[in-house]
Design a protein around this motif. Structure first.
Motif, PDB file in Angstrom:
ATOM      1  N   GLU A  73       0.808  -1.216   0.000  1.00  0.00           N
ATOM      2  CA  GLU A  73       0.000   0.000   0.000  1.00  0.00           C
ATOM      3  C   GLU A  73       0.843   1.269   0.000  1.00  0.00           C
ATOM      4  O   GLU A  73       0.364   2.324  -0.390  1.00  0.00           O
ATOM      5  N   ILE A  77       0.508   0.740  -4.676  1.00  0.00           N
ATOM      6  CA  ILE A  77      -0.831   1.215  -5.032  1.00  0.00           C
ATOM      7  C   ILE A  77      -0.795   2.642  -5.573  1.00  0.00           C
ATOM      8  O   ILE A  77      -1.404   2.914  -6.617  1.00  0.00           O
ATOM      9  N   PRO A  78      -0.083   3.580  -4.930  1.00  0.00           N
ATOM     10  CA  PRO A  78      -0.001   4.917  -5.531  1.00  0.00           C
ATOM     11  C   PRO A  78       0.624   4.907  -6.929  1.00  0.00           C
ATOM     12  O   PRO A  78       0.165   5.617  -7.827  1.00  0.00           O
ATOM     13  N   ARG A  81      -1.965   3.560  -9.421  1.00  0.00           N
ATOM     14  CA  ARG A  81      -2.960   4.594  -9.736  1.00  0.00           C
ATOM     15  C   ARG A  81      -2.400   5.599 -10.732  1.00  0.00           C
ATOM     16  O   ARG A  81      -3.050   5.958 -11.700  1.00  0.00           O
ATOM     17  N   ALA A  82      -1.179   6.046 -10.464  1.00  0.00           N
ATOM     18  CA  ALA A  82      -0.557   7.054 -11.340  1.00  0.00           C
ATOM     19  C   ALA A  82      -0.293   6.507 -12.739  1.00  0.00           C
ATOM     20  O   ALA A  82      -0.415   7.228 -13.726  1.00  0.00           O
ATOM     21  N   GLY A  84      -1.932   3.866 -14.111  1.00  0.00           N
ATOM     22  CA  GLY A  84      -3.116   3.230 -14.681  1.00  0.00           C
ATOM     23  C   GLY A  84      -2.985   1.721 -14.771  1.00  0.00           C
ATOM     24  O   GLY A  84      -3.533   1.102 -15.675  1.00  0.00           O
TER      25      GLY A  84
END
Length: 151
Positions: A73, A77-78, A81-82, A84
């Motif tokens: 996490e 995860i970041p 997200r960034a 895609g």
């Protein structure tokens, strides 16, 4: 120099520190491809290289993530997200260590023990036990018998 190894599913399964980042993206065919258990900064750098050079960037990241080990996490995860990226976690039940005290006691008595493929210590650490005690409470609150239902 050691090179990245590829599975038949076009997934980068092992990244070696001595491997050049561009190699992560140049050996794959131009369709969806994934990478596993690689530092977030390497994935981001490889994806940027792919975008800058007309290659296909990674579209999925596979990594270890469970209620017992949540380091996924912090960076992964970041980054996903960034970038895609889809996520495909493995070890979601903590290598079989998500279990109740009663289950662990039963295993001790019967000699069944637990999974020892990666470590000879099949018993939970005190920290893992504390997490499992909280999961037992959650299981009772939601009316399920198994603590893995809430993990």
């Amino acid at each position: 120099m050691r090179f990245i190894t590829w599975s038949y599913k076009e997934q980068c399964s092992i990244w070696y520190a001595a491997s050049p980042v561009f190699q992560s993206t140049t050996l794959l065919t131009p369709h969806e491809q994934g990478i596993s258990d690689t530092p977030a900064w390497i994935v981001s750098k490889a994806n940027q290289y792919a975008k800058d050079h007309g290659k296909t960037p990674f579209s999925v990241y596979q990594g270890q993530w469970s209620v017992l080990d949540r380091s996924f996490e912090r960076d992964i995860i970041p980054m996903a997200r960034a970038e895609g990226l889809a996520l495909a976690p493995w070890d979601v039940l903590g290598g079989g260590k998500v279990r109740s005290d009663a289950e662990e006691q039963r295993r001790r008595k019967t000699g069944e023990n637990g999974r020892t493929a990666f470590t000879p210590d099949w018993e939970r650490s005190e920290e893992q036990r504390k997490v499992c005690l909280v999961l037992e409470e959650v299981a009772k609150e939601v009316g399920v018998e198994s603590i893995t239902s809430g993990a």
